[in-house]
Design a protein around this motif. Structure first.
Motif, mmCIF file in Angstrom:
data_model
loop_
_atom_site.group_PDB
_atom_site.id
_atom_site.type_symbol
_atom_site.label_atom_id
_atom_site.label_comp_id
_atom_site.label_asym_id
_atom_site.label_seq_id
_atom_site.Cartn_x
_atom_site.Cartn_y
_atom_site.Cartn_z
ATOM 1 N N ILE A 152 0.853 -1.199 0.000
ATOM 2 C CA ILE A 152 0.000 0.000 0.000
ATOM 3 C C ILE A 152 0.881 1.239 0.000
ATOM 4 O O ILE A 152 2.087 1.155 0.300
ATOM 5 N N GLY A 154 3.425 3.857 -0.939
ATOM 6 C CA GLY A 154 4.570 3.801 -1.841
ATOM 7 C C GLY A 154 4.922 2.389 -2.271
ATOM 8 O O GLY A 154 5.639 2.200 -3.255
ATOM 9 N N SER A 205 6.587 -4.163 1.417
ATOM 10 C CA SER A 205 6.361 -3.258 2.544
ATOM 11 C C SER A 205 7.701 -2.837 3.112
ATOM 12 O O SER A 205 8.480 -3.686 3.539
ATOM 13 N N LYS A 206 7.936 -1.552 3.115
ATOM 14 C CA LYS A 206 9.201 -1.060 3.652
ATOM 15 C C LYS A 206 9.371 -1.530 5.102
ATOM 16 O O LYS A 206 10.397 -2.061 5.484
ATOM 17 N N THR A 207 8.322 -1.358 5.905
ATOM 18 C CA THR A 207 8.439 -1.676 7.336
ATOM 19 C C THR A 207 8.065 -3.118 7.650
ATOM 20 O O THR A 207 8.442 -3.650 8.678
ATOM 21 N N PHE A 208 7.283 -3.734 6.807
ATOM 22 C CA PHE A 208 6.700 -5.060 7.029
ATOM 23 C C PHE A 208 5.889 -5.091 8.332
ATOM 24 O O PHE A 208 5.838 -6.099 9.032
ATOM 25 N N THR A 210 2.881 -2.804 8.212
ATOM 26 C CA THR A 210 1.680 -2.049 7.844
ATOM 27 C C THR A 210 0.435 -2.950 7.891
ATOM 28 O O THR A 210 0.414 -4.020 7.267
ATOM 29 N N THR A 213 -1.153 -4.370 4.630
ATOM 30 C CA THR A 213 -0.316 -5.314 3.885
ATOM 31 C C THR A 213 -0.149 -6.617 4.662
ATOM 32 O O THR A 213 -0.221 -7.712 4.079
ATOM 33 N N GLY A 267 9.221 5.615 1.403
ATOM 34 C CA GLY A 267 8.246 4.769 0.708
ATOM 35 C C GLY A 267 7.798 5.361 -0.621
ATOM 36 O O GLY A 267 7.742 4.686 -1.646
ATOM 37 N N ARG A 268 7.492 6.664 -0.625
ATOM 38 C CA ARG A 268 6.970 7.286 -1.859
ATOM 39 C C ARG A 268 8.072 7.579 -2.866
ATOM 40 O O ARG A 268 7.803 8.101 -3.944
ATOM 41 N N GLN A 349 0.516 10.945 -3.682
ATOM 42 C CA GLN A 349 1.310 10.539 -2.517
ATOM 43 C C GLN A 349 2.659 11.253 -2.520
ATOM 44 O O GLN A 349 3.099 11.781 -1.498
ATOM 45 N N GLU A 353 2.104 13.710 0.555
ATOM 46 C CA GLU A 353 2.721 13.133 1.756
ATOM 47 C C GLU A 353 4.057 13.832 2.036
ATOM 48 O O GLU A 353 4.513 13.906 3.166
ATOM 49 N N GLN A 497 6.513 11.740 7.533
ATOM 50 C CA GLN A 497 5.060 11.662 7.314
ATOM 51 C C GLN A 497 4.353 11.377 8.632
ATOM 52 O O GLN A 497 3.575 10.438 8.751
ATOM 53 N N VAL A 500 0.396 10.643 9.350
ATOM 54 C CA VAL A 500 -0.383 9.424 9.087
ATOM 55 C C VAL A 500 -0.511 8.570 10.351
ATOM 56 O O VAL A 500 -1.245 7.573 10.359
ATOM 57 N N LYS A 504 -3.725 5.702 12.394
ATOM 58 C CA LYS A 504 -3.368 4.286 12.560
ATOM 59 C C LYS A 504 -3.558 3.867 14.016
ATOM 60 O O LYS A 504 -4.104 2.804 14.313
HETATM 61 O O1 F6P Z 1 1.197 5.300 6.270
HETATM 62 C C1 F6P Z 1 1.921 5.919 5.265
HETATM 63 C C2 F6P Z 1 3.026 5.019 4.783
HETATM 64 O O2 F6P Z 1 3.982 4.878 5.787
HETATM 65 C C3 F6P Z 1 3.654 5.527 3.498
HETATM 66 O O3 F6P Z 1 4.600 6.492 3.716
HETATM 67 C C4 F6P Z 1 4.166 4.254 2.918
HETATM 68 O O4 F6P Z 1 4.458 4.378 1.561
HETATM 69 C C5 F6P Z 1 3.019 3.330 3.201
HETATM 70 O O5 F6P Z 1 2.542 3.736 4.461
HETATM 71 C C6 F6P Z 1 3.341 1.863 3.213
HETATM 72 O O6 F6P Z 1 4.352 1.553 4.137
HETATM 73 P P1 F6P Z 1 5.137 0.204 4.058
HETATM 74 O O7 F6P Z 1 5.849 0.121 2.744
HETATM 75 O O8 F6P Z 1 6.080 0.230 5.211
HETATM 76 O O9 F6P Z 1 4.146 -0.923 4.187
#
Ligand code: F6P
Length: 540
Positions: A152, A154, A205-208, A210, A213, A267-268, A349, A353, A497, A500, A504
């Motif tokens: 989701i 980026g 997912s950058k953070t894994f 979210t 996701t 992410g973006r 975005q 963002e 960002q 956001v 959450k």
């Molecule tokens: O909530 C915003 C955000 O952190 C964006 O900046 C990012 O692109 C998106 O959520 C998805 O994050 P991730 O790639 O860590 O799942």
């Protein structure tokens, strides 16, 4: 740093605005035959005609002086040098390293990041080639026919936009789908007709961490193992892209199918990192490298082109001009290409963002407007819906119009029609139609007041030869650096960002309150409490 509105350039622009505000583009063009040529620039495969803006040589001179006074070039150089310009997250901002040719040195924290970038790119290319050729097979030995990217923000918009944009370059024997929304309908619709044995999920997912996701990834795993009857199938049907390798490993994805990136990629700003794995599988490693080449060419242009010819700098400054002096609240982006249908959403975005911020570098509330609302739809679709307001409404909406000289379909006659519309719209927006012209055309008296087109609506015309991988890379980098320029002028951190986070946190508080048991104590405001109760009663 001097407060923005106290800078000499800002004050000069304010005074200058008073003299420009009432000047019509018709007047600016009438008295200046060299205007179109003088107010256009070219670089990295992209031509920008910005002559249909409400500017003079003096405006340009003052805007460039503003960039100077705000240290845009110094901040740009700090970004390229790996300094931690994302101060609130204490991170470098190095998406430009993702497309740096092998051998370039870009350091942060004393380490050159470019070799790591190329190692991941090579691993992606190996994987993409095996999937495309059929050498990589699923659990039952069938080749992969459908790739479903789960991600989701980026981790979705870039890949989805790029796939749509570059579809003519993609392997047509494969299909690519995207699941982003936590609404189960998104996953269900994307998978209900798929053969699990031929499906590869890429969890991006950058953070894994979210919510959306992770939820969709768990659903995908259950769907796949349910269809194929074995947990062992996961290794052959899942790949992952993340900076959180530990998180991915815990999820159970085969380490051979994990592609990493780094916290210095926002992410973006990540569509050209491993987040582009689905893009690379679709268009092949060679086309993907051509896209990176386009990104890099625009990076070079941004660093080296003189200010008065520097496309991202000009685009960014023009956005500031309308946003802060004319009070324009939005920017319309109108791609005259059906392939760029998702480009406005991608830019939303990227820009909103990045620059939707209300405090400056020092943490102080700003006393000027920051990022505009970005929106748009492909032309000519928009012409038959919202262009009426652009032409005759009471709001000023500066627009970027994007077109390509060569079509991607064999229907070349239709391409001429498309381009005729593109040029005509920019002409109509700029010059309109006067009462006298309408009279000369025989328009009846009673209708003329309604038919007058005031004009004086500014546009940037962005033209390229052809929408190909390299051009797409250049175009995206053009906007990345335009956003950077705006952020540097406004002295805001374009790379965090925090806005956001609250939503959450509140959602995770509400989730247990929607459980199926007895109604819990609700301690929200009266409206939220009532909405939760109503939902619990009516959900069926
Ligand atoms: O909530 C915003 C955000 O952190 C964006 O900046 C990012 O692109 C998106 O959520 C998805 O994050 P991730 O790639 O860590 O799942």
């Amino acid at each position: 740093m001097t407060a923005l509105i106290a800078t000499p350039a800002w004050q000069a622009l304010k005074a200058h605005y008073a003299s420009i505000e009432g000047v019509h583009l018709r007047t600016l063009f009438d008295g200046d035959p060299g205007r179109a040529e003088r107010f256009s620039a070219e670089g990295s495969g992209i031509f920008l005609d910005y002559s249909k803006n409400r500017i003079t040589d003096e405006t340009l001179r003052l805007l460039l002086r503003l960039a100077d006074e705000r240290g845009v070039a110094q901040r740009r150089d700090a970004m390229f040098a790996g300094e931690k310009i994302n101060a609130t997250e204490r991170r470098a901002v190095l998406h430009v390293a993702l497309r740096a040719p092998s051998g370039t040195r870009i350091e942060t924290d004393g380490a050159d990041v470019v070799p790591g970038v190329h190692k991941v790119l090579d691993a992606m290319a190996g994987f993409a080639t095996r999937v495309r050729s059929g050498a990589f097979t699923g659990h039952t030995g069938k080749r992969i026919r459908t790739v479903v990217n789960i991600g989701i923000g980026g981790s979705y918009l870039g890949p989805a936009m790029a796939y749509r944009a570059l579809r003519p370059y993609s392997d047509r024997s494969m299909e690519f789908r995207f699941v982003a929304n936590v609404d189960g309908a998104d996953f269900h619709e994307a998978t209900q007709d798929l053969d699990a044995a031929e499906t590869l999920f890429i969890v991006s997912s950058k953070t894994f961490t979210t919510l959306e996701t992770m939820t969709n990834a768990a659903t995908a795993r259950a769907w796949l193992t349910g269809k194929l009857g074995s947990d062992a199938a996961v290794a052959k049907h899942f790949a992952a892209v993340s900076t959180n390798i530990a998180g991915v490993t815990t999820f159970g994805i085969d380490p051979a199918n994990i592609f990493g990136f780094w916290d210095w990629v926002g992410g973006r700003y990540s569509m050209d990192s491993a987040i582009g794995l689905s893009t690379m599988i679709a268009i092949g490693p060679e086309n993907y490298r051509a896209m990176l080449g386009g990104f890099h060419a625009m990076d070079r242009h941004f660093r080296t082109a003189p200010p008065e010819r520097n496309l991202p700098l000009l685009l960014g400054l023009l956005t500031v001009w309308y946003n802060n002096f004319f009070g324009a609240q939005t920017v319309g982006v109108m791609p005259y290409s059906a392939h760029l249908a998702r480009f406005p959403a991608y830019l939303q975005q990227l820009q909103m963002e990045s620059n939707g911020k209300h405090v400056d570098f020092g943490g102080n509330p700003v006393d000027y407007q920051t990022g505009p609302v970005i929106w748009g739809e492909p032309g000519t679709d928009g012409q038959h819906s919202f262009y009426q307001l652009l032409h005759q409404g009471t709001k000023l909406v500066p627009c970027d119009m994007i077109g390509f000289c060569q079509p991607l379909s064999p229907l070349t006659d239709q391409h001429d029609l498309l381009m005729a519309n593109l040029f005509a719209q920019a002409e109509a927006l700029a010059f309109g139609k006067t009462d006298a012209e309408l009279k000369a055309d025989g328009s009846p008296d009673f209708q003329r007041p309604y038919r007058v087109m005031e004009g004086n609506r500014p546009t940037n015309m962005i033209l390229a030869d052809k929408l190909d991988p390299a051009t797409l890379g250049s175009l995206v980098a053009l906007y990345e650096h335009s956003v950077f320029t705006q952020g540097a002028i406004w002295a805001i951190d374009s790379f965090d960002q925090w806005g956001v986070e609250l939503g959450k946190a509140l959602a995770s508080r509400i989730v247990p309150e929607l459980g199926r048991g007895a109604e819990p104590d609700l301690t929200h405001d009266a409206s939220t409490n009532a909405l939760i109760r109503r939902y619990r009663r009516l959900r069926g």
